[in-house]
Every structure is written in C-alpha cells, then in structure tokens.
Design a protein around this motif. Structure first.
Motif, PDB file in Angstrom:
ATOM      1  N   TYR A   7       0.919  -1.079  -0.047  1.00 21.67           N
ATOM      2  CA  TYR A   7      -0.062   0.069  -0.042  1.00 21.67           C
ATOM      3  C   TYR A   7       0.997   1.463   0.244  1.00 21.67           C
ATOM      4  N   ALA A   8       2.060   1.378   0.813  1.00 24.61           N
ATOM      5  CA  ALA A   8       2.650   2.560   0.777  1.00 24.61           C
ATOM      6  C   ALA A   8       3.461   2.522  -0.575  1.00 24.61           C
ATOM      7  N   ALA A   9       3.635   1.529  -1.231  1.00 20.65           N
ATOM      8  CA  ALA A   9       4.163   1.622  -2.825  1.00 20.65           C
ATOM      9  C   ALA A   9       3.229   2.397  -3.484  1.00 20.65           C
ATOM     10  N   THR A  10       1.931   2.173  -3.272  1.00 22.07           N
ATOM     11  CA  THR A  10       1.013   3.033  -4.134  1.00 22.07           C
ATOM     12  C   THR A  10       1.313   4.531  -4.263  1.00 22.07           C
ATOM     13  N   ARG A  11       1.889   4.878  -3.396  1.00 21.88           N
ATOM     14  CA  ARG A  11       2.284   6.516  -3.214  1.00 21.88           C
ATOM     15  C   ARG A  11       3.600   6.736  -3.530  1.00 21.88           C
ATOM     16  N   PHE A  12       4.350   5.709  -4.128  1.00 15.10           N
ATOM     17  CA  PHE A  12       5.711   6.206  -4.683  1.00 15.10           C
ATOM     18  C   PHE A  12       5.568   7.152  -6.080  1.00 15.10           C
ATOM     19  N   PRO A  13       6.391   7.916  -5.847  1.00 12.60           N
ATOM     20  CA  PRO A  13       6.243   8.988  -7.166  1.00 12.60           C
ATOM     21  C   PRO A  13       6.683   8.332  -8.339  1.00 12.60           C
ATOM     22  N   LEU A  14       5.833   8.045  -9.424  1.00 15.44           N
ATOM     23  CA  LEU A  14       6.260   7.489 -10.729  1.00 15.44           C
ATOM     24  C   LEU A  14       6.538   8.616 -11.744  1.00 15.44           C
ATOM     25  N   ASP A  15       7.623   8.325 -12.795  1.00 11.06           N
ATOM     26  CA  ASP A  15       7.687   9.456 -13.776  1.00 11.06           C
ATOM     27  C   ASP A  15       6.446   9.610 -14.592  1.00 11.06           C
ATOM     28  N   PRO A  16       6.080  10.370 -15.072  1.00 16.04           N
ATOM     29  CA  PRO A  16       4.742  10.925 -15.724  1.00 16.04           C
ATOM     30  C   PRO A  16       4.426   9.744 -16.902  1.00 16.04           C
ATOM     31  N   ARG A  17       5.459   9.133 -17.610  1.00 12.17           N
ATOM     32  CA  ARG A  17       5.112   8.282 -18.646  1.00 12.17           C
ATOM     33  C   ARG A  17       4.828   6.913 -17.887  1.00 12.17           C
ATOM     34  N   THR A  18       5.601   6.423 -16.931  1.00 16.18           N
ATOM     35  CA  THR A  18       5.295   5.167 -15.998  1.00 16.18           C
ATOM     36  C   THR A  18       3.851   5.624 -15.623  1.00 16.18           C
ATOM     37  N   ALA A  19       3.809   6.506 -14.966  1.00 18.03           N
ATOM     38  CA  ALA A  19       2.311   6.726 -14.253  1.00 18.03           C
ATOM     39  C   ALA A  19       1.293   6.763 -15.168  1.00 18.03           C
ATOM     40  N   ALA A  20       1.364   7.272 -16.239  1.00 16.31           N
ATOM     41  CA  ALA A  20       0.226   7.066 -17.555  1.00 16.31           C
ATOM     42  C   ALA A  20      -0.040   5.905 -17.848  1.00 16.31           C
ATOM     43  N   ALA A  21       0.879   4.850 -18.002  1.00 16.29           N
ATOM     44  CA  ALA A  21       0.987   3.523 -18.127  1.00 16.29           C
ATOM     45  C   ALA A  21       0.525   2.553 -17.197  1.00 16.29           C
TER      46      ALA A  21
END
Length: 191
Positions: A100-114
C-alpha cells in the motif's frame, strides 16, 4: 549470467513481500539479494537499481489494488459502491502495508500514465456518476475521497486510532456514511 530462476517479475514479487514484512522504505536491491542469498551484482541483470525495484513494486501494488477495487465494485451503485470501494482500499492497506505504501511512490509521468493509477481514478468517477455531480465538483470529490481514504488508512496503520474509543471500524463506517451524505448533498440541481 543471470541466476537460474530469477527474473525481474520474481524479484518484484519478492520485493513486494519484503515491503509488507519490513516496510516499503526499507526495500533495497541489497535486502532483496540477502533474501535470495545471492550477491547484489547478480540482481543487476534484472534490475537497474533500487528505484527500478520500487517502481516495479508500485506498479504491482497499483494493479493488485485496482483489481481488488474492481471486483468489489462489480454490480454495486451509490452508497453500496462507495463503501465497497473504500473497504477494498482499507482492507488492502491492512493486509499489505508495504505494498500500500508503494502505491504512493512517485512515478515518472510516462510510467504513471501506463500504470493502473488511471483505473483508480476511473473507478472513483464511476462511483461519483451515481451522485450526479457536476464539474468541477466531481474532480474535487475524486480528490476528497482519495485524501480521506488515504489519510484514514495511514493514521490507522500508524496506530493513530488505537488509544481512544470508539474503535476505528466504527469511525470508518461513520466516515463512509458521511461521505455518502456529503456527495448526495452536492448533486447537480434539477433543471
């Protein structure tokens, strides 16, 4: 040469298990190497670094959580959907605190979009359609629900509610009831 049986997916799954055991912030490639009783260097044929590992765990957790929420929402509407969605998040956080804590890990925009992150927003908007909220109220409500669910779950996980009555499940039910009442009060006016 890569060690037999090790793959990026296996390492990410093991990292997710490790996160649940010791906390997401303590997951490193070194800790994972110790878990497999291998040298750190042998994992670098599968992972670039700890950030790559944590990104993989975050993506796995977002996908697992999206699947759980989608299953909980199936065939539900209104307050029933809101409660099922909220409970899916709270239950996942309780069962898998590191993930659950990992769901808040900041992702780069491209990774987040996918990632499955977009599914979470879509499911929240699907719930809110039942409340007939106009924009920008719908966007505000998506943010409100995310903030309340995450805030409650985070405080509960850190023991923030363990020292006073009523117990946290009672407060959780109260929160969901009052979120439903608030969302119903924001309905678009009839023309």
């Amino acid at each position: 040469m890569a060690r037999a049986g090790l793959s990026k997916q296996r390492l990410i799954r093991a990292g997710a298990e490790l996160a649940d055991e010791v906390g997401f912030d303590r997951v490193t490639v070194s800790a994972l190497a110790r878990r497999f009783d291998v040298k750190v260097a042998s994992l670098y044929s599968h992972l670039r670094n700890s950030h790559d590992l944590k990104t993989g765990i975050a993506l796995l957790a977002l996908e697992e959580l999206a699947e759980r929420a989608a299953d909980a929402l199936a065939g539900r509407a209104g307050k029933d959907a809101l409660a099922a969605f909220a409970n899916a998040y709270r239950d996942y956080a309780g069962e898998h605190p590191g993930r659950y804590a990992a769901t808040r890990f900041p992702l780069d925009p491209r990774t987040a979009a996918a990632s499955a992150g977009g599914r979470h927003a879509q499911m929240t908007r699907a719930i809110l359609r039942g409340y007939d909220l106009p924009e920008p109220d719908q966007t505000h409500a998506v943010r409100l629900l995310g903030s309340v669910f995450h805030g409650f779950v985070s405080l509960e996980a850190s023991g923030g509610f363990s020292h006073s009555a009523p117990d946290s499940p009672e407060t959780w039910a109260w929160v969901v009831d009052h979120l439903d009442a608030l969302l119903r009060s924001l309905r678009a006016p009839e023309p």
